[in-house]
Scaffold this active site. Structure first.
Site, short mmCIF file in Angstrom:
data_model
loop_
_atom_site.label_atom_id
_atom_site.label_comp_id
_atom_site.label_asym_id
_atom_site.label_seq_id
_atom_site.Cartn_x
_atom_site.Cartn_y
_atom_site.Cartn_z
N ARG A 49 47.76 49.50 41.53
CA ARG A 49 48.77 49.37 40.47
C ARG A 49 49.79 48.84 41.07
O ARG A 49 50.35 49.27 42.06
CB ARG A 49 48.91 50.78 40.01
CG ARG A 49 47.73 51.26 39.22
CD ARG A 49 48.13 52.74 39.14
NE ARG A 49 48.25 53.52 40.41
CZ ARG A 49 48.88 54.62 40.24
NH1 ARG A 49 49.39 55.50 39.34
NH2 ARG A 49 49.01 55.28 41.53
N THR B 200 39.98 39.40 40.71
CA THR B 200 39.09 39.96 39.65
C THR B 200 38.38 38.72 39.10
O THR B 200 38.63 37.60 38.32
CB THR B 200 39.83 40.60 38.67
OG1 THR B 200 40.50 41.60 39.15
CG2 THR B 200 39.03 40.94 37.26
N GLU C 111 39.95 44.83 43.48
CA GLU C 111 41.26 45.52 44.12
C GLU C 111 41.76 46.28 42.84
O GLU C 111 41.54 45.84 41.57
CB GLU C 111 42.35 44.61 44.33
CG GLU C 111 43.45 45.45 45.00
CD GLU C 111 43.02 46.40 45.82
OE1 GLU C 111 42.33 46.21 46.98
OE2 GLU C 111 43.62 47.68 45.64
N THR D 124 43.44 34.80 38.65
CA THR D 124 42.26 34.37 37.70
C THR D 124 42.92 34.62 36.21
O THR D 124 42.44 35.45 35.46
CB THR D 124 41.19 35.15 37.93
OG1 THR D 124 41.32 36.80 37.83
CG2 THR D 124 40.34 34.82 38.88
N CYS E 258 46.86 42.27 34.15
CA CYS E 258 45.38 42.69 34.50
C CYS E 258 44.76 43.11 33.15
O CYS E 258 43.83 42.28 32.47
CB CYS E 258 45.29 43.86 35.34
SG CYS E 258 45.70 43.04 37.10
N1 LIG Z 1 48.30 42.03 40.03
C1 LIG Z 1 47.81 43.23 39.98
O1 LIG Z 1 48.37 44.16 39.96
C2 LIG Z 1 46.37 43.30 40.43
C3 LIG Z 1 45.54 44.32 40.40
C4 LIG Z 1 44.03 44.20 40.66
C5 LIG Z 1 43.46 42.93 40.79
N2 LIG Z 1 44.23 41.93 40.68
C6 LIG Z 1 43.64 40.65 40.67
O2 LIG Z 1 43.96 40.01 41.70
C7 LIG Z 1 43.95 38.61 41.71
C8 LIG Z 1 45.53 38.07 42.03
O3 LIG Z 1 46.21 38.54 41.11
P1 LIG Z 1 47.81 38.53 41.46
O4 LIG Z 1 48.62 39.19 40.49
O5 LIG Z 1 47.95 39.12 42.82
O6 LIG Z 1 48.20 36.95 41.28
P2 LIG Z 1 49.47 36.07 41.77
O7 LIG Z 1 49.40 34.92 40.68
O8 LIG Z 1 50.63 36.88 41.65
O9 LIG Z 1 49.12 35.40 43.10
C9 LIG Z 1 48.14 34.33 43.34
C10 LIG Z 1 48.60 33.59 44.36
O10 LIG Z 1 47.62 32.71 45.14
C11 LIG Z 1 48.08 31.49 45.30
N3 LIG Z 1 47.18 30.38 45.34
C12 LIG Z 1 46.19 29.95 44.46
N4 LIG Z 1 45.26 29.19 44.78
C13 LIG Z 1 45.46 28.88 46.05
C14 LIG Z 1 44.90 28.50 47.22
N5 LIG Z 1 43.95 27.49 46.83
N6 LIG Z 1 45.20 28.51 48.39
C15 LIG Z 1 46.39 29.16 48.97
N7 LIG Z 1 46.99 30.20 47.56
C16 LIG Z 1 46.56 29.98 46.50
C17 LIG Z 1 49.25 31.20 44.34
O11 LIG Z 1 50.19 30.37 44.96
C18 LIG Z 1 49.85 32.60 44.12
O12 LIG Z 1 50.80 32.80 45.05
C19 LIG Z 1 43.83 38.26 40.25
O13 LIG Z 1 42.30 37.97 39.99
C20 LIG Z 1 44.05 39.69 39.60
O14 LIG Z 1 43.29 39.87 38.28
C21 LIG Z 1 45.71 42.11 40.22
#
Ligand SMILES: NC(=O)c1ccc[n+]([C@@H]2O[C@H](COP(=O)([O-])OP(=O)(O)OC[C@H]3O[C@@H](n4cnc5c(N)ncnc54)[C@H](O)[C@@H]3O)[C@@H](O)[C@H]2O)c1
Length: 434
Positions: free
Chosen positions: A154, A122, A151, A86, A263
């Site tokens: 960290r 998120t 989620e 997101t 984040c």
């Molecule tokens: N990274 C963190 O530490 C963290 C911690 C808490 C919450 N979050 C939240 O979790 C969410 C994901 O974050 P992230 O860092 O894992 O993102 P990221 O960008 O690392 O991964 C997202 C994945 O989703 C896949 N994707 C997108 N659209 C898709 C679809 N329609 N079908 C299948 N796969 C699809 C992408 O190819 C990618 O691999 C966000 O909203 C973020 O704010 C992240």
């Protein structure tokens, strides 16, 4: 329980692997075919300590698989998690929800039997209701509940955080949805993990409020550090002195070059945007964003001043460029502001980072990557420590200084003591210490 995890990024992959370790049957789906191919070969596309081992164990046990085929994955699934990105929508701070809605509309085409659709991404308050609406538009007869399960893991400590969280937050509307979630997280209740069960809007808000509060705590301490520098106080002593107050707590009181990562920057921006849209501006959060942005640029001035106001023709060794240690994630890393500005002012920059090179090669054009910190420092005029990897915490300062042409050490994480750095011959600058 058969669980489908849509999105295999930092959150989806860790969540999917950990759920399979709880004993569930998990299929991780991503539309990135290269990522899925790697995972099928047992390779982990991100750097997250311990993840490779856990992934191998659960794949071998037959509980964990990877695919690009959402339709196939959905057969017989009791719960589908949406864990796609997101990011900030270009231009105005709002969260880009196109991946979340895209995943919701896609999964809606393959529903059969009762299914709980859980948003782990998120997402701003109101999003889960829109997810439910979009699913109903595609599959009006489907038997679906939605839940919000933000989620809090960290990066760098993601498995420990997922397996031993401070709490699990779940926003639900039906007892049936709550029962499914409780079943999924059952192993954590045996460890007496608190579960906050709320309405859906509150769960969505909890995530943003938590991140904005933590970003505020960091930013507050960064400003106190600046004032310490001017007044002769020592921010480390101040942090300890206030952190022992149980109402404040010792965490997130370390001053540094400003928060970054995947984040805090995007979540503070999205929350501020939500406030504006509801005519309830969040002035504290808006100020935190502005102060943090300015801070990253101020770190450049700090380096320039330490280098005697001249970078042209000089060589700098930069230690650590990922947004924090133990991750390869470079999103919004302070180094992405600092390093290009140093190059822009004429410095040659050698970068040393245990995991940063893969992402950093494209993001930091013009730097030279060096594996060993002593090699990076050889003949350099100054060192800038931006990210406090363990590899940079116990360096032999005498040896480091001996290898250099100059004597400047700018420690943006207060890893070293001023006395020891000066005893080794360094002209030493840190944060919030006179
Ligand atoms: N990274 C963190 O530490 C963290 C911690 C808490 C919450 N979050 C939240 O979790 C969410 C994901 O974050 P992230 O860092 O894992 O993102 P990221 O960008 O690392 O991964 C997202 C994945 O989703 C896949 N994707 C997108 N659209 C898709 C679809 N329609 N079908 C299948 N796969 C699809 C992408 O190819 C990618 O691999 C966000 O909203 C973020 O704010 C992240």
């Amino acid at each position: 329980m058969r669980i489908v995890m849509i999105g295999t990024g930092y959150v989806g992959l860790v969540s999917g692997v950990c759920f399979s370790d709880f004993g569930h049957d998990v299929v991780c789906v991503d539309r990135d075919a290269d990522k899925i191919a790697m995972l099928e070969r047992g390779e982990v596309p991100i750097y997250e300590p311990g993840l490779d081992e856990l992934l191998a164990r659960n794949t071998a046990a037959g509980r964990l698989s990877f695919t690009t085929d959402l339709a196939g994955a959905m057969a017989g699934a009791g719960a589908v998690f949406i864990a796609v990105g997101t990011p900030t929508r270009r231009g105005e701070g709002h969260a880009d929800l196109s991946y979340v809605f895209g995943a919701a509309e896609e999964l809606a085409r393959h529903l059969s039997g009762h299914t709980l659709v859980v948003t782990k991404s998120t997402v701003p308050v109101g999003t889960n209701r829109e997810v439910a609406r979009r699913i109903a538009a595609v599959a009006p007869k489907a038997d679906v509940d939605v839940a919000s399960n933000p989620e809090f893991l960290r990066e760098g400590a993601a498995i420990e955080d997922f397996m031993r969280p401070d709490r699990v937050v779940v926003g639900v509307e039906t007892e049936r949805a709550e029962a499914v979630i409780r079943d999924i997280y059952r192993p954590l209740f045996l460890r007496e993990t608190p579960m906050v069960v709320s309405d859906i809007e509150s769960a969505e808000m909890i995530k943003y409020a938590a991140n904005a509060f933590l970003a505020t705590k960091i930013t507050f301490m960064n400003e106190i550090a600046d004032l310490c520098e001017r007044t002769g106080a020592d921010v480390q002593q101040v942090a300890r002195g206030i952190g022992l107050d149980g109402r404040i707590g010792p965490k997130f009181l370390h001053p540094g070059p400003g928060y970054g990562g995947s984040c805090f920057p995007k979540d503070t921006a999205a929350l501020a945007r939500t406030g504006q849209e509801h005519n309830r501006p969040l002035r504290i959060v808006e100020t935190v964003i502005a102060v943090n942005d300015a801070r990253k640029r101020a770190m450049v001035d700090k380096v320039v001043e330490a280098m005697g106001e001249r970078l042209a023709g000089r060589t700098l060794a930069v230690f650590g460029v990922t947004f924090k240690p133990n991750t390869d994630d470079m999103r919004e890393a302070p180094a992405l502001t600092i390093v290009p500005a140093l190059i822009g002012q004429g410095a040659s920059v050698r970068v040393c980072d245990p995991q940063g090179r893969k992402e950093g090669t494209a993001l930091l054009p013009g730097v030279t990557w060096v594996d060993d910190p002593y090699e990076a420092a050889a003949g350099a005029d100054g060192i800038v420590l931006i990210t406090e990897w363990n590899a940079f915490r116990g360096l032999d300062l005498g040896r480091l200084h001996g290898a250099m042409r100059g004597d400047v050490l700018v420690d943006l994480r207060n890893v070293y003591q001023p006395g020891e750095a000066r005893a080794a011959g360094f002209s030493y600058t840190s944060i919030g210490r006179a």
